[in-house]
Design a protein around this motif. Sequence first.
Motif, PDB file in Angstrom:
ATOM      1  N   GLY A 200      72.868  26.712  17.110  1.00 12.77           N
ATOM      2  CA  GLY A 200      72.115  27.931  17.394  1.00 12.77           C
ATOM      3  C   GLY A 200      70.631  27.674  17.427  1.00 12.77           C
ATOM      4  N   ASP A 201      69.872  28.722  17.665  1.00  7.79           N
ATOM      5  CA  ASP A 201      68.417  28.597  17.745  1.00  7.79           C
ATOM      6  C   ASP A 201      67.727  29.540  16.761  1.00  7.79           C
ATOM      7  OD1 ASP A 201      69.071  30.933  19.014  1.00  7.79           O
ATOM      8  OD2 ASP A 201      68.117  30.439  20.915  1.00  7.79           O
ATOM      9  N   ALA A 202      68.377  29.772  15.612  1.00  6.38           N
ATOM     10  CA  ALA A 202      67.753  30.602  14.574  1.00  6.38           C
ATOM     11  C   ALA A 202      66.549  29.873  13.997  1.00  6.38           C
ATOM     12  CB  ALA A 202      68.765  30.915  13.475  1.00  6.38           C
ATOM     13  N   ASN A 203      65.538  30.628  13.628  1.00  7.38           N
ATOM     14  CA  ASN A 203      64.303  30.053  13.106  1.00  7.38           C
ATOM     15  C   ASN A 203      64.466  29.767  11.608  1.00  7.38           C
ATOM     16  OD1 ASN A 203      61.683  29.205  12.782  1.00  7.38           O
ATOM     17  ND2 ASN A 203      60.825  31.271  12.706  1.00  7.38           N
ATOM     18  N   GLU A 204      65.064  28.612  11.280  1.00  8.24           N
ATOM     19  CA  GLU A 204      65.322  28.264   9.884  1.00  8.24           C
ATOM     20  C   GLU A 204      64.376  27.181   9.378  1.00  8.24           C
ATOM     21  OE1 GLU A 204      69.429  27.430   9.271  1.00  8.24           O
ATOM     22  OE2 GLU A 204      70.112  29.153  10.426  1.00  8.24           O
ATOM     23  N   ASN A 205      63.551  26.666  10.239  1.00 11.88           N
ATOM     24  CA  ASN A 205      62.559  25.645   9.889  1.00 11.88           C
ATOM     25  C   ASN A 205      63.205  24.415   9.253  1.00 11.88           C
ATOM     26  OD1 ASN A 205      60.346  26.993  10.990  1.00 11.88           O
ATOM     27  ND2 ASN A 205      60.218  28.314   9.184  1.00 11.88           N
ATOM     28  N   GLY A 206      62.557  23.820   8.247  1.00 15.71           N
ATOM     29  CA  GLY A 206      62.994  22.538   7.722  1.00 15.71           C
ATOM     30  C   GLY A 206      62.036  21.465   8.207  1.00 15.71           C
ATOM     31  N   LYS A 207      62.562  20.319   8.612  1.00 16.86           N
ATOM     32  CA  LYS A 207      61.744  19.294   9.252  1.00 16.86           C
ATOM     33  C   LYS A 207      61.500  19.752  10.694  1.00 16.86           C
ATOM     34  CE  LYS A 207      59.965  15.035   8.848  1.00 16.86           C
ATOM     35  NZ  LYS A 207      58.884  14.740   7.883  1.00 16.86           N
ATOM     36  N   LEU A 208      60.262  19.650  11.157  1.00 17.00           N
ATOM     37  CA  LEU A 208      59.914  20.227  12.457  1.00 17.00           C
ATOM     38  C   LEU A 208      59.323  19.192  13.403  1.00 17.00           C
ATOM     39  CD1 LEU A 208      58.234  23.498  11.100  1.00 17.00           C
ATOM     40  CD2 LEU A 208      60.621  23.172  11.823  1.00 17.00           C
TER      41      LEU A 208
END
Length: 237
Positions: A200-208
């Motif tokens: 998916g393309d949910a905005n969950e961030n993490g390493k970017l």
Amino acid sequence: MSQPKTPLTGTTSDSTSHDVMPRSDDTGPWEAVMSHISQQVTEMEADIQALKNSNTQQDLAIQDARSSTFVHWGSSSCSNLSHTVYSGVVGGSDAGHSGAATNYLCLTMSPVFSDHAVPASLALLYGTEYETIDSHQNKDAVCAVCRPTLSTTVMIPGTNVCTPGWHLQYSGFLMAGEFKHQAGSEYICVDSNMENTVHGDANENGKLLYYTVTWCGSLPCTPYINNKVVTCAVCSK
């Protein structure tokens, strides 16, 4: 008084016979000689072939010893110049953590876990999203670990073509973490296709992952141009 008789050729006076030379049309002894020579030639050819096979195996062993691996960031497969060791997803530390690890990881999709107790102090592992403000925004990045058929591989930042005599594994964009984030990062070359998982393309961030852009000053302009997205190429020889 009668003269003594002269012995005939091939006999003695006491009638003892010598070996008789074969006739020129008697091929029996020559056939044996030629058969022996042919057998020796066959054995020599077998020895030469065995030596060639040995040298080939040694060459392959040397080539294997010289081979290395590289990560094809942004792709789940390798080019036709490499063998895919495994495919996975890109991971790392959270971009907002001041104690974060800097490097990106190509994580296997066949993880094996430990039953070790989780400690109070720890490092954290996240997935990685593209932060590109385009069609790839917030999508989860993939990767593949590749073993090239050529012995040396290098990433060239600043261009999407290889030096003459080198072979292109892939080209794309030089990417890293956002310069204002607390966490450090490294530059990696991400395939221009920026393949992603179906998660998916949910905005969950993490390493970017962000595009890298030029900033003139200590960076020489020319040949560089200010405020341009930087390309890259991974090349082998």
